[in-house]
Design a protein around this motif. Sequence first.
Motif, PDB file in Angstrom:
ATOM      1  N   GLY A   1      11.582   9.008  19.792  1.00  0.00           N
ATOM      2  CA  GLY A   1      11.922   7.958  20.753  1.00  0.00           C
ATOM      3  C   GLY A   1      12.171   6.609  20.093  1.00  0.00           C
ATOM      4  O   GLY A   1      11.652   6.336  19.003  1.00  0.00           O
ATOM      5  N   GLY A   2      12.929   5.762  20.759  1.00  0.00           N
ATOM      6  CA  GLY A   2      13.190   4.404  20.264  1.00  0.00           C
ATOM      7  C   GLY A   2      14.532   4.329  19.542  1.00  0.00           C
ATOM      8  O   GLY A   2      15.066   5.338  19.102  1.00  0.00           O
ATOM      9  N   ASP A   3      15.034   3.119  19.406  1.00  0.00           N
ATOM     10  CA  ASP A   3      16.342   2.926  18.778  1.00  0.00           C
ATOM     11  C   ASP A   3      16.342   3.420  17.338  1.00  0.00           C
ATOM     12  O   ASP A   3      17.335   3.954  16.847  1.00  0.00           O
ATOM     13  N   ALA A   4      15.217   3.234  16.633  1.00  0.00           N
ATOM     14  CA  ALA A   4      15.166   3.632  15.229  1.00  0.00           C
ATOM     15  C   ALA A   4      14.394   4.938  15.011  1.00  0.00           C
ATOM     16  O   ALA A   4      14.295   5.419  13.886  1.00  0.00           O
ATOM     17  N   GLY A   5      13.813   5.505  16.065  1.00  0.00           N
ATOM     18  CA  GLY A   5      13.139   6.801  15.981  1.00  0.00           C
ATOM     19  C   GLY A   5      12.044   6.858  14.931  1.00  0.00           C
ATOM     20  O   GLY A   5      11.242   5.921  14.790  1.00  0.00           O
ATOM     21  N   ALA A   6      12.031   7.952  14.168  1.00  0.00           N
ATOM     22  CA  ALA A   6      10.950   8.220  13.217  1.00  0.00           C
ATOM     23  C   ALA A   6      10.769   7.103  12.181  1.00  0.00           C
ATOM     24  O   ALA A   6       9.653   6.813  11.744  1.00  0.00           O
ATOM     25  N   GLU A   7      11.846   6.440  11.817  1.00  0.00           N
ATOM     26  CA  GLU A   7      11.797   5.364  10.816  1.00  0.00           C
ATOM     27  C   GLU A   7      10.926   4.192  11.280  1.00  0.00           C
ATOM     28  O   GLU A   7      10.452   3.405  10.467  1.00  0.00           O
ATOM     29  N   MET A   8      10.786   4.058  12.604  1.00  0.00           N
ATOM     30  CA  MET A   8       9.966   2.986  13.168  1.00  0.00           C
ATOM     31  C   MET A   8       8.614   3.549  13.615  1.00  0.00           C
ATOM     32  O   MET A   8       7.570   2.911  13.418  1.00  0.00           O
ATOM     33  N   VAL A   9       8.635   4.762  14.188  1.00  0.00           N
ATOM     34  CA  VAL A   9       7.407   5.335  14.767  1.00  0.00           C
ATOM     35  C   VAL A   9       6.372   5.640  13.683  1.00  0.00           C
ATOM     36  O   VAL A   9       5.191   5.297  13.827  1.00  0.00           O
ATOM     37  N   LEU A  10       6.807   6.245  12.585  1.00  0.00           N
ATOM     38  CA  LEU A  10       5.829   6.657  11.566  1.00  0.00           C
ATOM     39  C   LEU A  10       5.143   5.463  10.889  1.00  0.00           C
ATOM     40  O   LEU A  10       3.912   5.423  10.827  1.00  0.00           O
ATOM     41  N   PRO A  11       5.887   4.460  10.403  1.00  0.00           N
ATOM     42  CA  PRO A  11       5.172   3.298   9.852  1.00  0.00           C
ATOM     43  C   PRO A  11       4.315   2.579  10.897  1.00  0.00           C
ATOM     44  O   PRO A  11       3.251   2.033  10.564  1.00  0.00           O
ATOM     45  N   GLY A  12       4.752   2.611  12.163  1.00  0.00           N
ATOM     46  CA  GLY A  12       3.937   2.019  13.226  1.00  0.00           C
ATOM     47  C   GLY A  12       2.618   2.756  13.379  1.00  0.00           C
ATOM     48  O   GLY A  12       1.550   2.142  13.520  1.00  0.00           O
ATOM     49  N   ALA A  13       2.701   4.076  13.326  1.00  0.00           N
ATOM     50  CA  ALA A  13       1.489   4.891  13.453  1.00  0.00           C
ATOM     51  C   ALA A  13       0.560   4.658  12.257  1.00  0.00           C
ATOM     52  O   ALA A  13      -0.663   4.586  12.405  1.00  0.00           O
ATOM     53  N   GLU A  14       1.144   4.521  11.075  1.00  0.00           N
ATOM     54  CA  GLU A  14       0.359   4.246   9.856  1.00  0.00           C
ATOM     55  C   GLU A  14      -0.406   2.929  10.003  1.00  0.00           C
ATOM     56  O   GLU A  14      -1.595   2.846   9.706  1.00  0.00           O
ATOM     57  N   LEU A  15       0.292   1.892  10.507  1.00  0.00           N
ATOM     58  CA  LEU A  15      -0.349   0.593  10.735  1.00  0.00           C
ATOM     59  C   LEU A  15      -1.507   0.712  11.724  1.00  0.00           C
ATOM     60  O   LEU A  15      -2.594   0.165  11.498  1.00  0.00           O
ATOM     61  N   ALA A  16      -1.266   1.425  12.823  1.00  0.00           N
ATOM     62  CA  ALA A  16      -2.300   1.582  13.849  1.00  0.00           C
ATOM     63  C   ALA A  16      -3.510   2.320  13.287  1.00  0.00           C
ATOM     64  O   ALA A  16      -4.657   1.996  13.607  1.00  0.00           O
ATOM     65  N   LEU A  17      -3.237   3.288  12.418  1.00  0.00           N
ATOM     66  CA  LEU A  17      -4.314   4.090  11.827  1.00  0.00           C
ATOM     67  C   LEU A  17      -5.207   3.234  10.932  1.00  0.00           C
ATOM     68  O   LEU A  17      -6.426   3.409  10.888  1.00  0.00           O
ATOM     69  N   LEU A  18      -4.592   2.301  10.205  1.00  0.00           N
ATOM     70  CA  LEU A  18      -5.360   1.396   9.347  1.00  0.00           C
ATOM     71  C   LEU A  18      -6.334   0.585  10.178  1.00  0.00           C
ATOM     72  O   LEU A  18      -7.469   0.327   9.770  1.00  0.00           O
ATOM     73  N   ARG A  19      -5.876   0.180  11.362  1.00  0.00           N
ATOM     74  CA  ARG A  19      -6.699  -0.672  12.228  1.00  0.00           C
ATOM     75  C   ARG A  19      -7.687   0.142  13.061  1.00  0.00           C
ATOM     76  O   ARG A  19      -8.736  -0.346  13.444  1.00  0.00           O
ATOM     77  N   HIS A  20      -7.319   1.370  13.372  1.00  0.00           N
ATOM     78  CA  HIS A  20      -8.185   2.237  14.190  1.00  0.00           C
ATOM     79  C   HIS A  20      -8.299   3.596  13.516  1.00  0.00           C
ATOM     80  O   HIS A  20      -7.590   4.530  13.870  1.00  0.00           O
ATOM     81  N   PRO A  21      -9.201   3.707  12.545  1.00  0.00           N
ATOM     82  CA  PRO A  21      -9.278   4.952  11.762  1.00  0.00           C
ATOM     83  C   PRO A  21      -9.785   6.132  12.589  1.00  0.00           C
ATOM     84  O   PRO A  21      -9.769   7.262  12.098  1.00  0.00           O
ATOM     85  N   ASP A  22     -10.208   5.897  13.813  1.00  0.00           N
ATOM     86  CA  ASP A  22     -10.697   6.996  14.664  1.00  0.00           C
ATOM     87  C   ASP A  22      -9.564   7.703  15.414  1.00  0.00           C
ATOM     88  O   ASP A  22      -9.827   8.566  16.246  1.00  0.00           O
TER      89      ASP A  22
END
Lengths: 354, 354
Positions: free
Chosen positions: A13-34
């Motif tokens: 999903g999104g205009d940039a798809g996986a290129e945006m979703v995956l780094p976004g998920a990585e960032l969120a994981l750093l902040r919420h390791p649970d």
Amino acid sequence: MAKPIHIALDVMGGDAGAEMVLPGAELALLRHPDIRFLLYGNERVVLPLLDKYPRLRDASTFFHCDVAVAMDAKPSQALRQGRWRSSMWRAIEAVKTGDADVAVSAGNTGALMAMSKFCLRTMANIERPAIAAIWPTVRGESVVLDVGATIGADAQQLIDFAILGGAMARALFGVQKPTVGLLNIGVEEVKGLEEVRTAGRIMKEVPFRSFSYAGFVEGDDLGKGTVDVVVTEGFAGNIALKTAEGTAKQIGGYLKSAMQRTWMAKLGYLLAKGAFDRLREKMDPRKVNGGVFLGLNGVVIKSHGGTDAEGFASAIALAHGMVRNELIHKIAQDLVHYHRGRYVVPSDNSEGDE
Amino acid sequence: MAKPIHIALDVMGGDAGAEMVLPGAELALLRHPDIRFLLYGNERVVLPLLDKYPRLRDASTFFHCDVAVAMDAKPSQALRQGRWRSSMWRAIEAVKTGDADVAVSAGNTGALMAMSKFCLRTMANIERPAIAAIWPTVRGESVVLDVGATIGADAQQLIDFAILGGAMARALFGVQKPTVGLLNIGVEEVKGLEEVRTAGRIMKEVPFRSFSYAGFVEGDDLGKGTVDVVVTEGFAGNIALKTAEGTAKQIGGYLKSAMQRTWMAKLGYLLAKGAFDRLREKMDPRKVNGGVFLGLNGVVIKSHGGTDAEGFASAIALAHGMVRNELIHKIAQDLVHYHRGRYVVPSDNSEGDE
């Protein structure tokens, strides 16, 4: 560590798809390791990219999907072509089966809502779902709903929105009894839509346990943060949201060009750069990215389609918070309480409370 | 010098009444010496003050009125108590009799609209009047209507608003054929209210002489200035207007506090003060003060009740421009053209144009 929270992501999903979703998920994981992710997408696209984010890969389970819903697909078309097999559908379905606690997608809003309704169904006693936005105010943040799930709402639906929004405000802001206002117009002669008036009358009479009704509010109360939750039907709500976004952009543009006009202004800008950066951060639409679909048997979060990794991480953080703070449980409790209360014989005041 | 323009003022209207209206009129007179004022108000209040403005006094005729409509009066109450004798009524009546070309009041909006409708009546073929606002955009200004005269509008009323707003844009911006957009919401699934869709379909088919229909626009198109005229019903229009005003105030507040946080920011602010002043001027709500009542047999302008002399002078300047550019004549022409066109037998294309 607390019990992990499982978040299903529509990686396509999104205009940039996986290129945006995956780094976004990585960032969120750093902040919420649970967080544990369930990633839905096309393996040819996702797997090579995922190798770049080993931490994310370790915290995720990947599921291949043949179909990706197009950003401009009509909801009916998306349902026809993407049911059971698209990355969007499967992310939502994971919430239904209980594999995930919440789903996040930056895909097409109409398709996401249509699939969410079809898959998750509305909660008992709720006729129509709503999309709730988080609105930055001078006092902090408010919840505004509906910002465009459906057009028009009768008095009962507006009251449902108040219950849904009230529960979200409790989950989001940690307040016990948020204040709720009904969006209306202040010109004396007209005094607002009949449905809004009726909803206001009922909310004044019924004692709600989960929020306190604060009366009518107007468009300029949104930015003031007069109430924690602003309730309106989706047409006016969507127009208010987009008008505010447009006005913020317009003023940002004025400010930018004003600061470039003279060398004194340019120098002043350099000196005050820290202040401008704070202002920019305050006005950053990425920080409040995420429309929450409310009223369904499960939570789905819609991220802006054009956002970047930082914005997508905000949408994931919102999803995380909604699960941690038991949004669905809160809504269900409030609905039971309200609907039980409604059928109590009026003379018997000792009943209907837990 | 051109033929003088006669402007009737409700001197008692507004939070500050005569103390704001008279200096505002004096300012407007300096900028437009072709104005002659008809002043309606209580002699005990107005005459002593008027002596302070000899230039205004010389350009005015004063009429004593016993009654002043209260800012919080209900429209029905104002009509009952203030008809025939209040300063508000008599200013409007001067337009009806032809003594004045236009009336301006900073009084109670609901009362002003109720009296204007009662006294001036709607134009032939117009069912309901609208209030048009001037909206500052990145491209200049747009006309937005209805911003709160009435709630809801069917397709025919939206088309009427397009004709009214188109004529106002021609009078205000001096363009030959302004562009008109219908305010709608963009979520694919819902595609907007039935009435908006129907109005859009008709406007696409009918060739309007006085404007060109540009399709649907969304809330964020208001600030962009995508079209010259934005048409919507009064509930959504009022909420959009107040939301934009609230957002501008909110950002102004952020900016102010950001510039006071550190000494570097304060110094930067001093250096860039010229730029900030330009920005403030650009965002100054006084500059676009004045809601134009459209669709009546005469023009009435509503000034913000809380404005100052500078803001009231803007409302008078707007009134002056609307008369100079023959707003009512333009509207009447466009209505005749549209309604004549509508009854032409479709196969006969040579008729119906002038």
